[in-house]
Motif scaffolding. Sequence first.
Motif, PDB file in Angstrom:
ATOM      1  N   ARG A  21     -42.434   6.272  73.607  1.00 47.84           N
ATOM      2  CA  ARG A  21     -43.626   5.155  72.654  1.00 47.84           C
ATOM      3  C   ARG A  21     -43.106   5.571  71.780  1.00 47.84           C
ATOM      4  N   VAL A  22     -44.198   4.398  70.908  1.00 47.71           N
ATOM      5  CA  VAL A  22     -44.535   4.681  69.336  1.00 47.71           C
ATOM      6  C   VAL A  22     -45.150   5.014  68.867  1.00 47.71           C
ATOM      7  N   SER A  23     -46.265   5.901  69.420  1.00 48.73           N
ATOM      8  CA  SER A  23     -47.255   6.947  68.480  1.00 48.73           C
ATOM      9  C   SER A  23     -46.292   8.668  69.109  1.00 48.73           C
ATOM     10  N   VAL A  26     -43.941   8.536  66.393  1.00 47.64           N
ATOM     11  CA  VAL A  26     -44.287   8.186  64.638  1.00 47.64           C
ATOM     12  C   VAL A  26     -44.294   9.857  64.265  1.00 47.64           C
ATOM     13  N   SER A  32     -44.723   5.299  59.675  1.00 49.21           N
ATOM     14  CA  SER A  32     -45.565   4.266  59.801  1.00 49.21           C
ATOM     15  C   SER A  32     -45.271   4.008  61.369  1.00 49.21           C
ATOM     16  N   ASP A  33     -46.506   3.753  61.591  1.00 48.56           N
ATOM     17  CA  ASP A  33     -46.466   2.719  63.153  1.00 48.56           C
ATOM     18  C   ASP A  33     -45.152   1.610  62.955  1.00 48.56           C
ATOM     19  N   ARG A  37     -41.715   0.104  64.980  1.00 49.25           N
ATOM     20  CA  ARG A  37     -42.120  -0.995  65.313  1.00 49.25           C
ATOM     21  C   ARG A  37     -40.918  -1.932  65.411  1.00 49.25           C
TER      22      ARG A  37
END
Length: 251
Positions: A21-23, A26, A32-33, A37
Amino acid sequence: MLARQRQELILDEVRSTGGARVSDLVERLGVSDMTVRRDIETLAARGLVTRVHGGATAVGSSVEEPGFAAKSALRTAAKQAIATAAARLIEPGASVALSAGTTTHAVASALLGVAGLTVVTNSVRVAEVLWAGDTTVVLTGGERTPSDALVGPVATAALADLHVDWLVMGVHGMDAEAGFTTPNLAEAQANRALVASARRVAVVADNSKWGVVGLSTIAALHEVDVVVSDDGLDPAARTVLDERCGRLVLA
């Protein structure tokens, strides 16, 4: 940390666990998000990962999910029967959460005949059905997925402090080992928040969902109080669900 180093760590995570997951990235990488990405986009362009909503998966993972319109045309009779049976579980005046999906969309129509409901949903389509009646509707915000679920931090924050009598949840797949699953990482997170908000959980899924395993598990079989499926469900699947879920209803 250099971009190449970050991307190698992301690739290691995806290859070892099947997805990321991106979260989570991070927090782990301390960037940063947007940076995460971009790194995922770079890896996807090189064919090393598959970019999905909310993160990345290993190439060749089971992440394909038809859109709402495509799924609406599938197994309509079974969905209507399941929806009618699921609506019978709900008492007048109850508070109910409905997840996104075509089967729960059918459940929403069936619930129009139940008086005095308050319904929480992360689906605009479900909300639109219920707004046509006298139901009190609470719609979460969030970002939209291919199945028209609203997901992400806004959706999960909206659900965090809610308590409902029932959750009626659609799923991408159900399996003896993997439990109830979805191919969308962000949707799994929102659905887990829905599960946490409910006193009782009912899964609505036609027989084609048995043996299908999506990328992310929402709940184990024993965490669900009722499974509502159709009478085409495989006998072996019936035995497993009878033994490991609270109750099996066949429409």
